[in-house]
Design an enzyme around this catalytic site. Structure first.
Site, PDB file in Angstrom:
ATOM      1  N   HIS A 169     -45.549 -31.224 -37.919  1.00  0.00           N
ATOM      2  CA  HIS A 169     -46.805 -31.307 -39.027  1.00  0.00           C
ATOM      3  C   HIS A 169     -46.291 -32.663 -39.866  1.00  0.00           C
ATOM      4  CE1 HIS A 169     -47.849 -27.012 -39.260  1.00  0.00           C
ATOM      5  NE2 HIS A 169     -49.075 -27.539 -38.814  1.00  0.00           N
ATOM      6  N   CYS A 263     -43.970 -25.666 -46.828  1.00  0.00           N
ATOM      7  CA  CYS A 263     -44.919 -25.000 -45.869  1.00  0.00           C
ATOM      8  C   CYS A 263     -45.200 -23.618 -46.511  1.00  0.00           C
ATOM      9  CB  CYS A 263     -43.942 -24.647 -44.351  1.00  0.00           C
ATOM     10  SG  CYS A 263     -43.469 -26.194 -43.868  1.00  0.00           S
TER      11      CYS A 263
HETATM   12  N1  ARG Z   1     -44.231 -21.246 -37.185  1.00  0.00           N
HETATM   13  C1  ARG Z   1     -45.091 -22.152 -38.138  1.00  0.00           C
HETATM   14  C2  ARG Z   1     -45.664 -22.873 -37.028  1.00  0.00           C
HETATM   15  O1  ARG Z   1     -45.298 -23.548 -36.302  1.00  0.00           O
HETATM   16  C3  ARG Z   1     -44.656 -22.916 -39.207  1.00  0.00           C
HETATM   17  C4  ARG Z   1     -45.545 -23.581 -39.972  1.00  0.00           C
HETATM   18  C5  ARG Z   1     -44.616 -24.580 -40.700  1.00  0.00           C
HETATM   19  N2  ARG Z   1     -45.589 -25.024 -41.932  1.00  0.00           N
HETATM   20  C6  ARG Z   1     -45.880 -26.359 -42.277  1.00  0.00           C
HETATM   21  N3  ARG Z   1     -46.497 -26.578 -43.216  1.00  0.00           N
HETATM   22  N4  ARG Z   1     -45.133 -27.226 -41.592  1.00  0.00           N
HETATM   23  O2  ARG Z   1     -46.991 -23.031 -37.323  1.00  0.00           O
END
Ligand code: ARG
Length: 269
Positions: A169, A263
């Protein structure tokens, strides 16, 4: 640097980690065989909320839903700019049901919600800089969604390609420090995207792979205070050298799911 940075009060939306767990693998950090300490996760999360409030920020929270262990990562549910809510469509089927709960919260709070037709994971990949939206793609949010976001939000969307699966991300590789500057890890981006970032932010604070692996880039800045993982020690020092005030908050249990401070934080603008 003696320059004094000014903080601006923010409004955040969060979701308590009551049902938080690592039950599936949708990024390289997640291993369902490595258990999460749920009590510790709750304490760490509460510490983050306390830190926000202690620094003058407003925190709203929505009810977590059983069976949605990643719902705690509220950043992924939307990108809100000037009261316009660009909702989400998750890449992983396990996370798709989260969107409707967030949409319901936003609607009850008086906002209209745009539901993207293409995969889009909110502020995970759509980062508002104060002038435009930096938009990650490569692992989750699609180019199609960038176009939808630009059309709906009416601000320029600048696409950036992510290339390292650990930084899947945009908000794991870059965060906004204030209206003028960002902090990022260049090697998480394709060569062309790296060049774009260099042109847009010639004075950016640059991070190393170590900083990024320590979750130092999944940070939240209010313009002065940077809520940041204490594991990213070297980056904390570098930011302090630039006049920012690091506020360490340890979310180690959430790192096991591939998440950190940013996150867990949705900003409502
Ligand atoms: N387990 C989640 C996923 O892989 C973690 C999300 C993390 N969020 C972020 N904004 N990077 O989607």
């Amino acid at each position: 640097m003696s320059e004094s940075r000014a903080s601006r009060p923010r409004r955040f939306l969060v979701c308590e980690p009551r049902h938080f767990a690592v039950q599936y693998t949708i990024n390289p950090w997640m291993n369902p065989d490595r258990p999460v300490d749920v009590d510790l996760a709750r304490d760490q999360w509460q510490e983050l909320i306390r830190a926000y409030r202690a620094h003058g920020h407003t925190v709203d929270s929505l009810e977590p839903v059983p069976g949605l262990p990643d719902m705690v990562f509220s950043a992924n549910a939307a990108c809100v700019v000037e009261g316009r809510v660009f909702g989400s469509l998750f890449h992983a089927p396990q996370r798709r049901p989260e969107s409707v709960h967030y949409d319901t919260w936003f609607k009850a709070a008086g906002y209209d919600v745009y539901r993207p037709e293409a995969v889009s994971e909110g502020e995970g990949d759509l980062v508002w800089t104060g002038r435009y939206i930096l938009a990650g793609t490569g692992f989750r949010t699609t180019r199609e969604a960038h176009r939808e976001a630009q059309e709906f939000l009416g601000h320029p969307v600048i696409g950036l390609t992510l290339v390292d699966p650990y930084f899947y991300h945009l908000d794991t590789a870059l965060f906004v420090l204030d209206d003028a500057n960002v902090c990022y890890y260049p090697e998480a981006f394709s060569p062309g995207s790296r060049e774009v970032l260099r042109r847009l932010f010639p004075d950016a604070v640059l991070a190393t792979r170590e900083d990024a692996l320590a979750w130092g880039l999944n940070s939240v800045s209010d313009g002065r205070h940077v809520f940041i993982a204490p594991q990213a020690e070297a980056l904390c020092e570098r930011l302090a050298g630039h006049g920012y005030v690091p506020v360490p908050v340890d979310l180690s249990e959430f790192h096991k799911a591939g998440g950190g401070i940013k996150c867990c934080t949705q900003e409502i603008r």
